[in-house]
Structure formats: C-alpha cells, structure tokens
Scaffold this active site. Structure first.
Site, short mmCIF file in Angstrom:
data_model
loop_
_atom_site.label_atom_id
_atom_site.label_comp_id
_atom_site.label_asym_id
_atom_site.label_seq_id
_atom_site.Cartn_x
_atom_site.Cartn_y
_atom_site.Cartn_z
N ARG A 47 -6.98 -0.87 -7.14
CA ARG A 47 -7.19 0.59 -6.04
C ARG A 47 -7.57 1.95 -6.82
NH1 ARG A 47 -4.54 1.00 -0.10
NH2 ARG A 47 -6.66 2.08 -0.03
N ARG B 152 0.67 -1.19 0.09
CA ARG B 152 0.74 0.16 -0.14
C ARG B 152 1.26 1.27 0.03
NH1 ARG B 152 1.24 1.74 4.92
NH2 ARG B 152 0.13 3.46 4.58
N GLY B 153 0.15 2.45 -0.03
CA GLY B 153 1.34 3.94 -0.15
C GLY B 153 1.24 4.40 -1.63
N ALA B 154 0.81 4.87 -1.82
CA ALA B 154 0.35 6.28 -2.98
C ALA B 154 1.85 5.99 -3.75
CB ALA B 154 0.35 7.29 -3.34
N ASN C 180 -6.54 11.64 0.63
CA ASN C 180 -5.72 11.55 1.62
C ASN C 180 -5.89 10.32 2.53
OD1 ASN C 180 -2.30 10.79 2.20
ND2 ASN C 180 -3.54 11.11 4.37
N LYS C 181 -5.45 9.92 2.90
CA LYS C 181 -6.56 8.22 3.99
C LYS C 181 -7.22 9.42 5.18
CE LYS C 181 -7.01 4.87 6.71
NZ LYS C 181 -7.82 3.57 6.10
N GLN D 138 -3.59 1.93 10.75
CA GLN D 138 -1.27 1.95 9.56
C GLN D 138 -1.41 2.82 10.36
OE1 GLN D 138 -4.63 2.26 8.17
NE2 GLN D 138 -4.64 1.69 6.07
N ASP E 167 -2.58 10.35 -1.83
CA ASP E 167 -2.76 9.40 -3.14
C ASP E 167 -3.45 9.62 -3.93
OD1 ASP E 167 -3.26 6.44 -1.11
OD2 ASP E 167 -3.94 7.93 -0.26
#
Length: 382
Positions: free
Chosen positions: A98, A64-66, A263-264, A212, A253
């Site tokens: 995603r 995960r993570g852009a 973003n999250k 996270q 993201d």
C-alpha cells in the site's frame, strides 16, 4: 499460492482484543490477524505463514490502519526470516503493498535493517531472524505506549479548547484498537474522554466506500459502551450547521513535511466544513506518520482502489440470491466506471493541531513538525 487460512471461534473477545499477534505453534511461527473485512458480523482470524499471504491481507484490508500496518510489516519481515524465505524480496513486496501509508514502509525498514545488520556483521541466519523479530516486537510495544500518550495529549487538548466537558466529537474512518498495538489514535482520544466522563456523543461517519466507520468504529464504540451515532458521510454538513459538532478527530496515513495530511477519503471535506463552522479539526497520529522526505501534499502518492468497491456492495457473510458467496451486489449499471481514491489530502492551514505521542503541534508548520521529529529522534536515541 501463499498459505493464508482462516479459523473462527465461538468465544467472545474482550474489548481490547489484539488485531494482530505473533504465535509459534509446533508447525512453525505464524502471524495471526483479525480479518477486518468480516467485521462486525463475525470475528475470524487469518493465519499468515509467509510474506505473500500478509501482502494479500494488507491489500484486501484484512489488516489496515497506519500504525498497525507498520507493526504488520515488521512482523512480515521477521516471518520471512524465521521461515527461511528471501528476506530482501519479502521486504520489497511488503513495502509496496500500500503506497500511501508511510508507517508500513517504516516498519518494514526497521525489521529489515535489524536483519541486515546481523547478516552484514557476520551473524548467521538464525541470529538475523531473531534480530528482525525483536525489532518487530519492540515496534509493537512502542506503538502501544504511543497510543496511550496520544490519548493523554489529545484529551488535554480537547479540555483546553472546550473546557467543561460534554464533548461532541465527529470522527472518520476507523482509528481504534483495530489499527494499533494499543487503543488507537483518534479513537483513543475519544475513548479517553468517554472514560473521564467528558464525552457527550461520538458522531461516526460511515466512511465510504468500504464503511470502516459503520463496520469498525461503531463496532469498537459499542463494545466500549460509548454514546455514539452513525451517520452517512454527506450528512456531516447538517450536523455542523445545527451546531452539534464540537471537534473533529481523525487519524492520518501520511503527514508531509509541510503538514499536509493524507487520510481516508472524505477527511478533506470535513476539514473545510470545520473551518467554515469554526470547529477544531484535530489529527492524531504517531510521529512515524510524519514523513520528512515527502515535502508537501502534492507529493503524496494517493492509492486508487478498484471501482467495484463503489459499484458493488460486498457482504461476504450473508448469502444473497443471484450473487456468489464473497461477491458483490451491484448498485450501479453494468459497466459503470468509478473514481475511488483511498485517501484525500488536507492542507495544513485547515488543521488545528496534530497530536502525537511526543506532544501537540499547533499551528501546523514545516518548522514545528521538523522540531517534533528531531525531538522524537533524540528521545529514541537516549
């Protein structure tokens, strides 16, 4: 069924352990991922031998993570090409894994374009696969270099906004080496401040619903020897009210053309708090996260996650009576529905600055972001 299997070891990895790597064992090339769903309790690797396995790893948040999703997507295309699978199908599946993180599509497109260029030019499958793998490796290296430059620019901005050091930084979700080919985005800036002796405290939001921050950012901060404190997301307001936050640093993201930042989920409330309390709200992301084709925040597709991520707590490595291994422990009545967006969108007027590898944008405007992207393209071409 896609071939995706796990193995673990007793060896302790160094603090900059790779979250992803390409390997070529005798049985054929594979993409090896650190399974982030198992952290911090255990370090387990997933070995993906085809694109469907990688798609599942992306959807489950094992990777995960852009920035890292872009790198993973590029390697996924290369994996399909090298192993002789349908590359066009693999690219389509990876891009849709995603929807919000634009870097995933950018990475897939880059490796796929390299592959198609060779095929369309009359090259054979082996040459095309080599081109896709070279593109993925180059993107991986570029991301590591971008991470270092973002850390440099971000630390300079912090020192400009808050001379004298002693920075107390609040961060959300996870933005360190687990999301990057280097040391990350927002976390890399905090880490640079720590190494320079200018970080007083890293405030770590636990980040609901998948924690996270608690599982991953605290894990990275501890391994880096940083002074950090974990807090529940809804405790952030009391920190601001007490004057304990000097700056907010988050990743992104997707950044729309107008500067809206996805973003999250939980990032937007922090931006509102920061504005009310006159605290800088800083977004750290590579230029590839800026998407000129997305005009504004309303145009960003926000991924909706399964409700059980809210109604249950999952602890796969801890056997619990009455719960299947790998299942969830209910924390809400049976049948409860849950609203569970993976991201929220912060409007540009609440963003103090966007820090990229090409420099800092402040104030955040459509024109400034367009100029940044144009400058980045010129640097890439030259």
């Amino acid at each position: 069924m896609a071939d995706q299997y796990a193995h673990s070891g007793d060896d302790k990895r160094p603090t900059g352990m790779p979250a992803l790597r390409w390997e070529e064992p005798p049985e054929g090339p594979v993409l090896v991922l650190l399974d982030q769903t198992r952290l911090p309790a255990e370090e387990v690797e997933l070995v993906c031998t085809d694109a469907p396995a990688l798609v599942e790893a992306i959807r489950s948040l094992a990777v995960r993570g852009a920035p890292l999703l872009g790198v993973a997507g590029a390697y996924g295309v290369a994996l399909a090409a090298v192993r002789g699978y349908d590359v066009d199908d693999a690219a389509a599946a990876l891009k849709s894994a995603r929807p919000t993180a634009v870097n995933l599509a950018v990475g897939v497109r880059r490796a796929h374009s390299a592959y198609r260029a060779v095929v369309d030019g009359g090259g054979d499958a082996r040459q095309a696969a080599g081109a896709a793998l070279a593109a993925a490796r180059q993107l991986h290296q570029e991301d590591a270099r971008a991470s270092a430059r973002m850390a440099e620019h971000g630390l300079a901005l912090l020192d400009e906004l808050m001379p004298g050091g002693g920075h107390r930084i609040l961060t959300h979700c996870n933005t360190g080496s687990l999301v990057s080919g280097g040391e990350g985005t927002a976390f890399a800036v905090a880490l640079a401040a720590h190494r320079a002796g200018r970080l007083r405290r890293l405030w770590v939001d636990e980040t609901r619903p998948l924690l996270q921050g608690a599982r991953l950012t605290a894990y990275e901060a501890a391994r880096s020897g940083m002074a950090y404190t974990l807090l529940t997301d809804n405790a952030a307001g009391s920190l601001f009210a007490a004057g304990e936050v000097d700056a907010v640093l988050i990743g992104a993201d997707r950044i729309a053309a107008d500067g809206s930042v996805a973003n999250k989920v939980g990032s937007y409330p922090l931006a509102v708090l920061a504005r009310y309390h006159h605290v800088p709200f800083i977004v750290v992301a590579p230029v590839t996260t800026v998407d000129p084709s997305t005009p504004d925040g309303a145009s960003i597709e926000v991924e909706q996650r399964p409700g059980h991520e809210v109604t249950e707590i999952t602890a796969p490595q801890v056997p619990v009576a009455g719960a299947e291994a790998g299942g969830g422990i209910p924390v809400a009545p049976l049948g409860t529905t849950a609203y569970n967006p993976a991201f929220d969108v912060t409007p540009p007027e609440l963003v103090t600055a966007v820090v990229t590898e090409e420099g800092v944008v402040s104030p955040v405007t459509t024109e400034a972001l367009a100029a940044l992207c144009a400058r980045s393209r010129q640097v890439t071409i030259s």
